[in-house]
Design a protein around this motif. Structure first.
Motif, PDB file in Angstrom:
ATOM      1  N   TRP A  51      11.856-109.953 -33.842  1.00 13.26           N
ATOM      2  CA  TRP A  51      11.077-110.607 -32.787  1.00 13.26           C
ATOM      3  C   TRP A  51      10.550-111.959 -33.286  1.00 13.26           C
ATOM      4  CZ3 TRP A  51      10.317-108.198 -27.955  1.00 13.26           C
ATOM      5  CH2 TRP A  51       9.477-108.877 -27.070  1.00 13.26           C
ATOM      6  N   GLY A  55      11.383-115.806 -32.145  1.00 12.19           N
ATOM      7  CA  GLY A  55      10.331-116.793 -31.887  1.00 12.19           C
ATOM      8  C   GLY A  55      10.550-118.062 -32.696  1.00 12.19           C
ATOM      9  N   THR A 160       2.188-117.544 -34.314  1.00 16.88           N
ATOM     10  CA  THR A 160       2.113-116.090 -34.468  1.00 16.88           C
ATOM     11  C   THR A 160       1.440-115.409 -33.281  1.00 16.88           C
ATOM     12  OG1 THR A 160       1.936-116.436 -36.846  1.00 16.88           O
ATOM     13  CG2 THR A 160       1.410-114.248 -36.040  1.00 16.88           C
ATOM     14  N   PRO A 162       1.270-116.064 -29.903  1.00 13.93           N
ATOM     15  CA  PRO A 162       2.108-115.714 -28.751  1.00 13.93           C
ATOM     16  C   PRO A 162       3.329-114.863 -29.114  1.00 13.93           C
ATOM     17  CG  PRO A 162       2.364-118.044 -29.275  1.00 13.93           C
ATOM     18  CD  PRO A 162       1.275-117.509 -30.155  1.00 13.93           C
ATOM     19  N   VAL A 163       3.901-115.089 -30.291  1.00 13.91           N
ATOM     20  CA  VAL A 163       5.104-114.343 -30.648  1.00 13.91           C
ATOM     21  C   VAL A 163       4.764-112.880 -30.943  1.00 13.91           C
ATOM     22  CG1 VAL A 163       6.980-114.130 -32.324  1.00 13.91           C
ATOM     23  CG2 VAL A 163       6.376-116.368 -31.428  1.00 13.91           C
ATOM     24  N   TYR A 164       3.874-112.649 -31.901  1.00 11.29           N
ATOM     25  CA  TYR A 164       3.507-111.266 -32.208  1.00 11.29           C
ATOM     26  C   TYR A 164       2.702-110.654 -31.058  1.00 11.29           C
ATOM     27  CZ  TYR A 164       1.539-107.111 -34.194  1.00 11.29           C
ATOM     28  OH  TYR A 164       1.168-105.800 -34.384  1.00 11.29           O
ATOM     29  N   GLY A 165       1.842-111.450 -30.446  1.00 11.14           N
ATOM     30  CA  GLY A 165       1.043-110.952 -29.319  1.00 11.14           C
ATOM     31  C   GLY A 165       1.914-110.449 -28.180  1.00 11.14           C
ATOM     32  N   SER A 166       2.997-111.167 -27.893  1.00 13.78           N
ATOM     33  CA  SER A 166       3.889-110.712 -26.820  1.00 13.78           C
ATOM     34  C   SER A 166       4.592-109.416 -27.210  1.00 13.78           C
ATOM     35  CB  SER A 166       4.908-111.803 -26.473  1.00 13.78           C
ATOM     36  OG  SER A 166       5.761-112.074 -27.564  1.00 13.78           O
ATOM     37  N   ALA A 167       4.966-109.282 -28.478  1.00 13.82           N
ATOM     38  CA  ALA A 167       5.585-108.037 -28.945  1.00 13.82           C
ATOM     39  C   ALA A 167       4.605-106.874 -28.811  1.00 13.82           C
ATOM     40  CB  ALA A 167       6.045-108.183 -30.393  1.00 13.82           C
ATOM     41  N   VAL A 169       2.039-106.623 -26.719  1.00 10.76           N
ATOM     42  CA  VAL A 169       1.838-106.319 -25.298  1.00 10.76           C
ATOM     43  C   VAL A 169       3.024-105.516 -24.754  1.00 10.76           C
ATOM     44  CG1 VAL A 169       1.710-107.351 -22.991  1.00 10.76           C
ATOM     45  CG2 VAL A 169       0.267-108.235 -24.834  1.00 10.76           C
ATOM     46  N   VAL A 170       4.226-105.935 -25.089  1.00 11.25           N
ATOM     47  CA  VAL A 170       5.425-105.212 -24.630  1.00 11.25           C
ATOM     48  C   VAL A 170       5.402-103.775 -25.158  1.00 11.25           C
ATOM     49  CG1 VAL A 170       7.941-105.070 -24.899  1.00 11.25           C
ATOM     50  CG2 VAL A 170       6.882-107.239 -24.283  1.00 11.25           C
ATOM     51  N   TRP A 171       5.043-103.601 -26.434  1.00 10.87           N
ATOM     52  CA  TRP A 171       5.002-102.264 -27.016  1.00 10.87           C
ATOM     53  C   TRP A 171       3.937-101.393 -26.340  1.00 10.87           C
ATOM     54  CZ3 TRP A 171       7.982 -99.095 -29.327  1.00 10.87           C
ATOM     55  CH2 TRP A 171       7.462 -97.958 -29.914  1.00 10.87           C
TER      56      TRP A 171
END
Length: 184
Positions: A51, A55, A160, A162-167, A169-171
């Motif tokens: 992920w 990004g 980090t 938006p990239v990790y945060g989006s992962a 949220v999706v999880w």
């Protein structure tokens, strides 16, 4: 988790014979945990690394997959803290605990603001997931990404988040969706 904790939890729902069967099955297949738990962690690290690599491509940074995996592995050590707290808490402080207590134990999370027994079951995971350790994990991840992208910490954090945060949220949405549909 001792047999007594399982018996306490299952006693309301099952007969003694069924409880004995479940406990013997648990003992017979306990070796499988030694295979499954590391496999789950490896998959988790690979998915987060992938992920982040996606990004990096989107944001125009250059990196190799191995350096991202190293950063994610270092950040994963943050998750030892809640495990240590759990062992300390139920080993020394609250020694008379139930299965439900262990399931809903989430130090420094939003769940501590609510009575878990009064919440819908699908709300428990999202509230447990939003915790201080997740913030620390994100900050450690940003520190490692700072070294990869060779920028200042603010730039790494702006990447980090938006990239990790989006992962994340999706999880959380995925697990919540499963909780609702499987009725857990």
């Amino acid at each position: 988790m001792t047999d007594e904790i399982y018996i306490q939890h299952l006693f309301k729902q099952s007969s003694i014979e069924k409880i004995d069967e479940i406990l013997s099955l648990r003992a017979e297949w306990s070796w499988l945990n030694f295979l499954i738990v590391p496999l789950i962690h490896i998959i988790k690290v690979l998915l987060i690394s992938f992920w982040i690599l996606c990004g990096m491509i989107i944001f125009g940074f250059k990196s190799n997959f191995n350096s991202i995996i190293r950063v994610v592995l270092v950040a994963e050590f943050v998750w030892l803290l809640p495990s240590i707290i759990l062992v300390f808490w139920f080993g020394l402080i609250d020694t008379s605990y139930t299965f439900s207590d262990v399931q809903t134990f989430a130090p420094l999370s939003l769940l501590i603001l609510f009575d878990a027994s009064q919440l819908e079951s699908w709300l428990i995971y999202p509230l447990k997931s939003l915790n201080l350790f997740e913030v620390i994990y994100l900050l450690v991840l940003a520190l490692g990404i700072k070294k990869i992208i060779k920028k200042d910490y603010d730039s790494a954090l702006k990447f980090t988040l938006p990239v990790y945060g989006s992962a994340l949220v999706v999880w959380i949405l995925f697990v919540t969706f499963l909780s609702i549909n499987l009725g857990a």
